[in-house]
Design a protein around this motif. Structure first.
Motif, PDB file in Angstrom:
ATOM      1  N   GLN A 176      35.509  25.872  43.519  1.00 33.72           N
ATOM      2  CA  GLN A 176      35.471  26.384  42.147  1.00 33.72           C
ATOM      3  C   GLN A 176      35.464  27.905  42.138  1.00 33.72           C
ATOM      4  OE1 GLN A 176      31.945  24.456  40.654  1.00 33.72           O
ATOM      5  NE2 GLN A 176      32.975  22.495  40.315  1.00 33.72           N
ATOM      6  N   SER A 177      34.697  28.518  43.033  1.00 35.41           N
ATOM      7  CA  SER A 177      34.650  29.983  43.101  1.00 35.41           C
ATOM      8  C   SER A 177      36.009  30.550  43.485  1.00 35.41           C
ATOM      9  CB  SER A 177      33.589  30.435  44.111  1.00 35.41           C
ATOM     10  OG  SER A 177      32.287  30.124  43.672  1.00 35.41           O
ATOM     11  N   ALA A 178      36.637  29.946  44.489  1.00 39.08           N
ATOM     12  CA  ALA A 178      37.925  30.444  44.961  1.00 39.08           C
ATOM     13  C   ALA A 178      38.987  30.350  43.880  1.00 39.08           C
ATOM     14  CB  ALA A 178      38.359  29.673  46.206  1.00 39.08           C
ATOM     15  N   VAL A 179      39.045  29.238  43.193  1.00 38.26           N
ATOM     16  CA  VAL A 179      40.061  29.051  42.156  1.00 38.26           C
ATOM     17  C   VAL A 179      39.804  29.989  40.974  1.00 38.26           C
ATOM     18  CG1 VAL A 179      40.989  27.421  40.463  1.00 38.26           C
ATOM     19  CG2 VAL A 179      40.580  26.685  42.819  1.00 38.26           C
ATOM     20  N   TYR A 180      38.550  30.112  40.567  1.00 40.29           N
ATOM     21  CA  TYR A 180      38.202  30.995  39.454  1.00 40.29           C
ATOM     22  C   TYR A 180      38.653  32.422  39.744  1.00 40.29           C
ATOM     23  CZ  TYR A 180      35.337  32.941  35.652  1.00 40.29           C
ATOM     24  OH  TYR A 180      34.912  33.587  34.503  1.00 40.29           O
ATOM     25  N   ALA A 181      38.355  32.892  40.947  1.00 38.72           N
ATOM     26  CA  ALA A 181      38.719  34.258  41.311  1.00 38.72           C
ATOM     27  C   ALA A 181      40.225  34.423  41.438  1.00 38.72           C
ATOM     28  CB  ALA A 181      38.042  34.631  42.624  1.00 38.72           C
ATOM     29  N   ALA A 182      40.876  33.465  42.075  1.00 43.28           N
ATOM     30  CA  ALA A 182      42.315  33.574  42.322  1.00 43.28           C
ATOM     31  C   ALA A 182      43.114  33.559  41.031  1.00 43.28           C
ATOM     32  CB  ALA A 182      42.772  32.447  43.241  1.00 43.28           C
ATOM     33  N   GLU A 183      42.648  32.818  40.046  1.00 44.83           N
ATOM     34  CA  GLU A 183      43.363  32.743  38.773  1.00 44.83           C
ATOM     35  C   GLU A 183      43.261  34.036  37.976  1.00 44.83           C
ATOM     36  OE1 GLU A 183      43.131  27.929  37.854  1.00 44.83           O
ATOM     37  OE2 GLU A 183      41.684  29.280  36.896  1.00 44.83           O
ATOM     38  N   ARG A 184      42.308  34.894  38.328  1.00 42.26           N
ATOM     39  CA  ARG A 184      42.085  36.136  37.583  1.00 42.26           C
ATOM     40  C   ARG A 184      42.483  37.388  38.367  1.00 42.26           C
ATOM     41  NH1 ARG A 184      39.231  32.095  36.121  1.00 42.26           N
ATOM     42  NH2 ARG A 184      38.379  31.861  34.005  1.00 42.26           N
TER      43      ARG A 184
ATOM     44  N   LYS B 186      50.207  30.074  43.497  1.00 40.96           N
ATOM     45  CA  LYS B 186      51.134  30.559  44.524  1.00 40.96           C
ATOM     46  C   LYS B 186      51.462  32.037  44.357  1.00 40.96           C
ATOM     47  CE  LYS B 186      51.246  26.476  46.191  1.00 40.96           C
ATOM     48  NZ  LYS B 186      50.186  25.977  45.309  1.00 40.96           N
ATOM     49  N   SER B 187      51.179  32.606  43.191  1.00 36.97           N
ATOM     50  CA  SER B 187      51.461  34.026  42.961  1.00 36.97           C
ATOM     51  C   SER B 187      50.330  34.931  43.444  1.00 36.97           C
ATOM     52  CB  SER B 187      51.698  34.273  41.470  1.00 36.97           C
ATOM     53  OG  SER B 187      50.557  33.877  40.717  1.00 36.97           O
ATOM     54  N   THR B 188      49.187  34.364  43.787  1.00 36.52           N
ATOM     55  CA  THR B 188      48.037  35.153  44.243  1.00 36.52           C
ATOM     56  C   THR B 188      48.172  35.456  45.732  1.00 36.52           C
ATOM     57  OG1 THR B 188      46.608  34.074  42.610  1.00 36.52           O
ATOM     58  CG2 THR B 188      45.528  35.263  44.395  1.00 36.52           C
ATOM     59  N   VAL B 189      48.081  36.721  46.080  1.00 32.97           N
ATOM     60  CA  VAL B 189      48.196  37.123  47.481  1.00 32.97           C
ATOM     61  C   VAL B 189      46.887  36.800  48.206  1.00 32.97           C
ATOM     62  CG1 VAL B 189      48.613  39.025  49.080  1.00 32.97           C
ATOM     63  CG2 VAL B 189      49.773  38.984  46.854  1.00 32.97           C
ATOM     64  N   ILE B 190      46.986  36.112  49.331  1.00 34.36           N
ATOM     65  CA  ILE B 190      45.804  35.807  50.132  1.00 34.36           C
ATOM     66  C   ILE B 190      45.674  36.880  51.202  1.00 34.36           C
ATOM     67  CG2 ILE B 190      44.679  34.132  51.624  1.00 34.36           C
ATOM     68  CD1 ILE B 190      46.030  31.923  50.065  1.00 34.36           C
TER      69      ILE B 190
ATOM     70  N   SER C  45      39.045  42.352  33.137  1.00 25.39           N
ATOM     71  CA  SER C  45      39.751  42.722  31.909  1.00 25.39           C
ATOM     72  C   SER C  45      40.005  44.222  31.847  1.00 25.39           C
ATOM     73  CB  SER C  45      38.935  42.272  30.695  1.00 25.39           C
ATOM     74  OG  SER C  45      39.551  42.691  29.491  1.00 25.39           O
ATOM     75  N   ASP C  46      38.990  45.015  32.180  1.00 23.58           N
ATOM     76  CA  ASP C  46      39.128  46.484  32.137  1.00 23.58           C
ATOM     77  C   ASP C  46      40.161  46.966  33.143  1.00 23.58           C
ATOM     78  OD1 ASP C  46      37.204  46.640  30.163  1.00 23.58           O
ATOM     79  OD2 ASP C  46      35.579  47.168  31.542  1.00 23.58           O
ATOM     80  N   LEU C  47      40.129  46.411  34.352  1.00 21.09           N
ATOM     81  CA  LEU C  47      41.071  46.823  35.385  1.00 21.09           C
ATOM     82  C   LEU C  47      42.484  46.378  35.045  1.00 21.09           C
ATOM     83  CD1 LEU C  47      38.859  46.023  38.495  1.00 21.09           C
ATOM     84  CD2 LEU C  47      39.505  48.302  37.704  1.00 21.09           C
ATOM     85  N   ARG C  48      42.603  45.197  34.476  1.00 16.61           N
ATOM     86  CA  ARG C  48      43.916  44.720  34.043  1.00 16.61           C
ATOM     87  C   ARG C  48      44.501  45.652  32.999  1.00 16.61           C
ATOM     88  NH1 ARG C  48      45.940  41.716  37.201  1.00 16.61           N
ATOM     89  NH2 ARG C  48      44.469  40.001  37.112  1.00 16.61           N
ATOM     90  N   ASN C  49      43.671  46.157  32.107  1.00 18.44           N
ATOM     91  CA  ASN C  49      44.137  47.041  31.039  1.00 18.44           C
ATOM     92  C   ASN C  49      44.684  48.371  31.553  1.00 18.44           C
ATOM     93  OD1 ASN C  49      43.567  45.226  29.006  1.00 18.44           O
ATOM     94  ND2 ASN C  49      41.533  46.061  28.580  1.00 18.44           N
ATOM     95  N   ILE C  50      44.201  48.825  32.723  1.00 22.92           N
ATOM     96  CA  ILE C  50      44.703  50.100  33.254  1.00 22.92           C
ATOM     97  C   ILE C  50      45.749  49.888  34.350  1.00 22.92           C
ATOM     98  CG2 ILE C  50      42.591  51.356  32.645  1.00 22.92           C
ATOM     99  CD1 ILE C  50      41.817  51.253  35.632  1.00 22.92           C
ATOM    100  N   GLY C  51      46.072  48.645  34.629  1.00 22.04           N
ATOM    101  CA  GLY C  51      47.206  48.353  35.498  1.00 22.04           C
ATOM    102  C   GLY C  51      46.982  48.454  36.982  1.00 22.04           C
ATOM    103  N   VAL C  52      45.719  48.405  37.432  1.00 21.53           N
ATOM    104  CA  VAL C  52      45.492  48.456  38.878  1.00 21.53           C
ATOM    105  C   VAL C  52      45.485  47.043  39.457  1.00 21.53           C
ATOM    106  CG1 VAL C  52      44.125  50.561  38.601  1.00 21.53           C
ATOM    107  CG2 VAL C  52      42.963  48.363  38.824  1.00 21.53           C
ATOM    108  N   ASN C  53      45.684  46.959  40.756  1.00 23.19           N
ATOM    109  CA  ASN C  53      45.731  45.693  41.467  1.00 23.19           C
ATOM    110  C   ASN C  53      44.306  45.201  41.731  1.00 23.19           C
ATOM    111  OD1 ASN C  53      45.960  43.944  44.033  1.00 23.19           O
ATOM    112  ND2 ASN C  53      48.109  44.258  43.486  1.00 23.19           N
ATOM    113  N   ILE C  54      44.024  43.959  41.390  1.00 18.39           N
ATOM    114  CA  ILE C  54      42.668  43.400  41.515  1.00 18.39           C
ATOM    115  C   ILE C  54      42.619  42.406  42.670  1.00 18.39           C
ATOM    116  CG2 ILE C  54      40.841  42.098  40.362  1.00 18.39           C
ATOM    117  CD1 ILE C  54      42.239  42.954  37.683  1.00 18.39           C
ATOM    118  N   ILE C  55      41.674  42.630  43.571  1.00 22.97           N
ATOM    119  CA  ILE C  55      41.441  41.731  44.703  1.00 22.97           C
ATOM    120  C   ILE C  55      39.982  41.281  44.633  1.00 22.97           C
ATOM    121  CG2 ILE C  55      41.434  41.505  47.218  1.00 22.97           C
ATOM    122  CD1 ILE C  55      43.363  44.029  47.128  1.00 22.97           C
TER     123      ILE C  55
END
Length: 306
Positions: A197-205, A252-256, A170-180
């Motif tokens: 479950q871990s992969a999907v949870y992370a990829a969705e965020r 599909k929008s999440t970069v692997i 949430s904090d990183l999203r607020n400052i506009g940086v790319n999250i991996i």
């Protein structure tokens, strides 16, 4: 179906091939310096997941120059991403961080700054600095989540709860940086569904995700557990199956950014099949073809299954 590969993202974003340069910021980790613990995560060796990074005794400028020379001896690549990889690269005084971050992005050929860190090491001053640097060149922050499951997190001595990851996102999203986000497949006592479950949870965020096979390395506490028979490592076919199912479920929008990983062969104990990268990639490609998974729409013809 196709997945959004890092190669496609880099070409789309920068218009050409871009290589990562692994840098060593000479930092440690709260899981090693006594703040949270002294042994680090159970799978982490003395190199802090940066066994292939540069010599920490060299300046950032020299590390970049040396890496460029090595890369350009094999390719005509002209643009690079500066990647602070080993240990926790926001775990230092903000003035020191400012110095090395600015030094890293100073060369014109550096097109982005990537910083590997922990979700619980992103205080207000650090976030302000990341926002500041991001206005000059793109900043990527790589978060070592590994798993969403509390029992596994405790076993691997991660040292923070899932809520810390959610807050960091949430904090990183607020400052506009790319999250991996980094996820490890094959952690002890995790079922296939838990890994998914871990992969999907992370990829969705996240904007991007790294899927990494668990390596058992010399010099880690995980090795002791392995020798005691406390867990088994994945077989190659299992890994390919789990990986491809992760890809199928990831937005599909999440970069692997990564579909496997290279353990230092001098330190690798298991799984030994992971040292044969050609075999690993061929097996993953075979499983992908069975599932009609193609690496990026722009590469469909090049990577089509024949």
């Amino acid at each position: 179906m196709y997945y959004y590969s890092l190669n496609e993202y880099l070409l789309k974003t920068f218009g050409e091939k871009v290589y990562k340069i692994s840098l060593n910021g000479n930092m440690t980790c709260p899981n090693r310096d006594g703040t949270l613990g002294t042994g680090g995560c159970i799978f982490c060796g003395s190199g802090g997941s940066g066994e292939f990074s540069a010599d920490k005794s060299l300046s950032v400028t020299q590390q970049i120059a040396d890496a460029k020379k090595k890369i350009q001896s094999k390719t005509n690549c002209k643009r690079f991403i500066a990647y602070f990889q080993p240990f926790t690269n926001t775990y230092a005084g903000v003035e020191y961080l400012r110095k090395i971050y600015y030094e890293a992005i100073e060369p014109e050929e550096i097109v982005a700054l990537s910083i590997a860190t922990r979700p619980d090491c992103l205080g207000g001053e650090v976030l302000a600095l990341l926002e500041e640097v991001n206005k000059i060149k793109p900043v990527w922050v790589e978060l070592g989540l590994q798993t969403v499951h509390a029992s596994t997190a405790e076993y691997i001595r991660r040292g923070y709860q899932l809520e810390a990851y959610d807050k960091a996102v949430s904090d990183l999203r607020n400052i506009g940086v790319n999250i991996i986000t980094h996820i490890i497949l094959g952690l002890p006592n995790e079922s296939k569904e838990m890994m998914l479950q871990s992969a999907v949870y992370a990829a969705e965020r996240s904007d991007g995700i790294k899927l990494q096979l668990l390596h058992v390395l010399r010099g880690t506490d995980l090795l002791d557990e392995y020798y005691k028979g406390k867990f088994r490592v994945l077989e190659l076919d299992e890994y390919a199956d789990i990986l491809c199912e992760c890809i199928e479920r990831i937005p599909k929008s999440t970069v692997i950014h990564r579909i496997t990983g290279d353990g230092d062969k001098k330190l690798l104990v298991a799984p030994l099949w992971s040292a044969d990268k050609k075999r690993v990639l061929n097996t993953i490609n075979k499983e992908s073809c069975k599932r009609n998974i193609i690496q990026g729409s722009k590469y469909a013809a090049e990577n089509s299954c024949k």
